[in-house]
Write a protein that holds these residues in place. Sequence first.
Motif, PDB file in Angstrom:
ATOM      1  N   GLN A  59       0.831  -1.201   0.000  1.00 56.70           N
ATOM      2  CA  GLN A  59       0.000   0.000   0.000  1.00 56.70           C
ATOM      3  C   GLN A  59       0.871   1.258   0.000  1.00 56.70           C
ATOM      4  N   LEU A  60       1.939   1.250   0.780  1.00 57.77           N
ATOM      5  CA  LEU A  60       2.834   2.404   0.820  1.00 57.77           C
ATOM      6  C   LEU A  60       3.442   2.674  -0.557  1.00 57.77           C
ATOM      7  N   ARG A  61       3.905   1.638  -1.226  1.00 59.49           N
ATOM      8  CA  ARG A  61       4.482   1.829  -2.563  1.00 59.49           C
ATOM      9  C   ARG A  61       3.445   2.371  -3.543  1.00 59.49           C
ATOM     10  N   LYS A  62       2.187   1.959  -3.365  1.00 58.18           N
ATOM     11  CA  LYS A  62       1.110   2.497  -4.197  1.00 58.18           C
ATOM     12  C   LYS A  62       0.922   3.993  -3.907  1.00 58.18           C
ATOM     13  N   TRP A  63       0.908   4.338  -2.618  1.00 58.79           N
ATOM     14  CA  TRP A  63       0.769   5.746  -2.245  1.00 58.79           C
ATOM     15  C   TRP A  63       1.906   6.590  -2.826  1.00 58.79           C
ATOM     16  N   THR A 138      -3.969  15.217  17.140  1.00 60.64           N
ATOM     17  CA  THR A 138      -4.231  13.852  16.671  1.00 60.64           C
ATOM     18  C   THR A 138      -3.456  13.591  15.381  1.00 60.64           C
ATOM     19  N   LEU A 139      -3.305  12.331  15.053  1.00 55.36           N
ATOM     20  CA  LEU A 139      -2.667  11.958  13.790  1.00 55.36           C
ATOM     21  C   LEU A 139      -3.455  12.543  12.615  1.00 55.36           C
ATOM     22  N   THR A 140      -4.776  12.484  12.678  1.00 54.43           N
ATOM     23  CA  THR A 140      -5.599  13.011  11.590  1.00 54.43           C
ATOM     24  C   THR A 140      -5.307  14.494  11.361  1.00 54.43           C
ATOM     25  N   GLU A 141      -5.218  15.264  12.425  1.00 57.16           N
ATOM     26  CA  GLU A 141      -4.919  16.691  12.289  1.00 57.16           C
ATOM     27  C   GLU A 141      -3.513  16.904  11.735  1.00 57.16           C
ATOM     28  N   THR A 142      -2.567  16.108  12.181  1.00 56.04           N
ATOM     29  CA  THR A 142      -1.190  16.246  11.703  1.00 56.04           C
ATOM     30  C   THR A 142      -1.109  15.934  10.211  1.00 56.04           C
ATOM     31  N   VAL A 143      -1.774  14.877   9.784  1.00 58.61           N
ATOM     32  CA  VAL A 143      -1.759  14.516   8.362  1.00 58.61           C
ATOM     33  C   VAL A 143      -2.518  15.566   7.547  1.00 58.61           C
ATOM     34  N   ALA A 144      -3.640  16.037   8.046  1.00 53.20           N
ATOM     35  CA  ALA A 144      -4.425  17.043   7.323  1.00 53.20           C
ATOM     36  C   ALA A 144      -3.624  18.338   7.135  1.00 53.20           C
ATOM     37  N   ASN A 145      -2.730  18.614   8.049  1.00 58.63           N
ATOM     38  CA  ASN A 145      -1.907  19.833   7.991  1.00 58.63           C
ATOM     39  C   ASN A 145      -0.498  19.542   7.488  1.00 58.63           C
ATOM     40  N   TYR A 146      -0.360  18.528   6.633  1.00 55.21           N
ATOM     41  CA  TYR A 146       0.955  18.105   6.157  1.00 55.21           C
ATOM     42  C   TYR A 146       1.764  19.248   5.554  1.00 55.21           C
ATOM     43  N   LYS A 147       1.095  20.236   4.954  1.00 56.34           N
ATOM     44  CA  LYS A 147       1.815  21.347   4.318  1.00 56.34           C
ATOM     45  C   LYS A 147       2.620  22.158   5.330  1.00 56.34           C
ATOM     46  N   ASP A 148       2.184  22.142   6.603  1.00 52.34           N
ATOM     47  CA  ASP A 148       2.898  22.884   7.650  1.00 52.34           C
ATOM     48  C   ASP A 148       4.320  22.360   7.853  1.00 52.34           C
ATOM     49  N   TYR A 149       4.578  21.124   7.455  1.00 54.47           N
ATOM     50  CA  TYR A 149       5.867  20.480   7.742  1.00 54.47           C
ATOM     51  C   TYR A 149       6.776  20.396   6.519  1.00 54.47           C
ATOM     52  N   LEU A 150       6.246  20.802   5.368  1.00 59.62           N
ATOM     53  CA  LEU A 150       7.038  20.792   4.145  1.00 59.62           C
ATOM     54  C   LEU A 150       8.006  21.964   4.150  1.00 59.62           C
ATOM     55  N   PHE A 173      -7.721  12.604   2.230  1.00 59.15           N
ATOM     56  CA  PHE A 173      -6.354  12.076   2.186  1.00 59.15           C
ATOM     57  C   PHE A 173      -6.016  11.612   0.770  1.00 59.15           C
ATOM     58  N   GLU A 174      -6.933  10.864   0.179  1.00 56.92           N
ATOM     59  CA  GLU A 174      -6.679  10.336  -1.167  1.00 56.92           C
ATOM     60  C   GLU A 174      -6.755  11.417  -2.242  1.00 56.92           C
ATOM     61  N   THR A 175      -7.634  12.381  -2.078  1.00 59.59           N
ATOM     62  CA  THR A 175      -7.816  13.392  -3.125  1.00 59.59           C
ATOM     63  C   THR A 175      -6.860  14.580  -3.005  1.00 59.59           C
ATOM     64  N   GLU A 176      -6.428  14.897  -1.787  1.00 60.94           N
ATOM     65  CA  GLU A 176      -5.577  16.079  -1.588  1.00 60.94           C
ATOM     66  C   GLU A 176      -4.133  15.743  -1.243  1.00 60.94           C
ATOM     67  N   VAL A 177      -3.947  14.797  -0.331  1.00 58.65           N
ATOM     68  CA  VAL A 177      -2.598  14.524   0.189  1.00 58.65           C
ATOM     69  C   VAL A 177      -1.803  13.629  -0.760  1.00 58.65           C
ATOM     70  N   LEU A 178      -2.391  12.523  -1.193  1.00 60.15           N
ATOM     71  CA  LEU A 178      -1.639  11.580  -2.025  1.00 60.15           C
ATOM     72  C   LEU A 178      -1.134  12.178  -3.338  1.00 60.15           C
ATOM     73  N   PRO A 179      -1.915  13.008  -4.038  1.00 61.13           N
ATOM     74  CA  PRO A 179      -1.351  13.607  -5.257  1.00 61.13           C
ATOM     75  C   PRO A 179      -0.103  14.451  -4.983  1.00 61.13           C
ATOM     76  N   GLU A 180      -0.092  15.175  -3.877  1.00 57.06           N
ATOM     77  CA  GLU A 180       1.082  15.990  -3.522  1.00 57.06           C
ATOM     78  C   GLU A 180       2.270  15.092  -3.150  1.00 57.06           C
ATOM     79  N   LEU A 181       1.998  14.016  -2.429  1.00 60.43           N
ATOM     80  CA  LEU A 181       3.057  13.067  -2.078  1.00 60.43           C
ATOM     81  C   LEU A 181       3.668  12.477  -3.348  1.00 60.43           C
ATOM     82  N   LYS A 182       2.830  11.996  -4.246  1.00 60.52           N
ATOM     83  CA  LYS A 182       3.321  11.380  -5.488  1.00 60.52           C
ATOM     84  C   LYS A 182       4.147  12.369  -6.300  1.00 60.52           C
ATOM     85  N   LYS A 183       3.701  13.606  -6.361  1.00 59.84           N
ATOM     86  CA  LYS A 183       4.433  14.632  -7.114  1.00 59.84           C
ATOM     87  C   LYS A 183       5.828  14.844  -6.523  1.00 59.84           C
ATOM     88  N   ARG A 184       5.921  14.964  -5.215  1.00 62.51           N
ATOM     89  CA  ARG A 184       7.206  15.199  -4.569  1.00 62.51           C
ATOM     90  C   ARG A 184       8.149  13.991  -4.722  1.00 62.51           C
TER      91      ARG A 184
END
Length: 189
Positions: A59-63, A138-150, A173-184
Motif C-alpha cells: 500500500q505504501l508503494r502504491k501511495w 491527533t494523527l488526523t490533524e497532523t496529516v491534514a496539515n501536512y503542508k505545515d511540515y514541508l 487524504f486520497e484526493t488532496e494529500v496523495l497527489p502531492e506526495l506522489k508529485k514530490r
Amino acid sequence: MEVLLNNIRQCSICEKHLPLGPRPIASGHPDSKIVIIGQAPGTKVHASGIPWDDASGKQLRKWLNVSDDDFYDERKFAIIPMGFCYPGKGKSGDLPPRIECAPQWHQPLFDHMKQVELVILIGMYAQKYYLKDLAKRTLTETVANYKDYLPQYFTLPHPSPRNRFWLAKNPWFETEVLPELKKRVTHLV
C-alpha cells in the motif's frame, strides 16, 4: 555507512523485551534522497528481513507511486523505523516501537546521509518524535496539515489494511494529500 548499518544489525540493546529476539531492520545509503520513518517491523518483515515486505508495504508503494525496484534502491529511499525490531503483540495489533532505537541510531544515520531532501513520517510515533510540539493533537490533524511540515517532512497515516476505516472517514487524504506526495516523490526519484 556500511559499518554503521552493520552495527545496527548487530544491536541487541532491548533484546530482553523482544519476543522473537533482535533482528534490526534498516537500510540507507549516503546518496539516499528520501527517508521513510515508520513504526517497527511486523512478524512478516521480521521473518523476511526485508523492510515493508507486507501488505502495508504494498500500500505504501502504491501511495508513493513507485515500483519495488525504486523503493528498495537505497540511493533513492532509506528506511529507518522508529523501532528496528518486531516489538511483540499487543491487545489491538503490535506493541509500540521500542523507545531505545531512535535516540541510539537515527542521528548517526542522518549524519551519513547528506543528500536527503524529504523525510516521510508514517504514523503517530514518528510524527511526535520528529515534529515534537509542532505535531497536532491527533494523527488526523497532523496529516491534514501536512503542508505545515514541508519541505522537510511529509506526514502520513500508517498504510496498514487495519486503517481502511480511517481512510474511508477521511477521503481528503486520497484526493488532496496523495497527489502531492506522489508529485514530490516522483520529482526526487
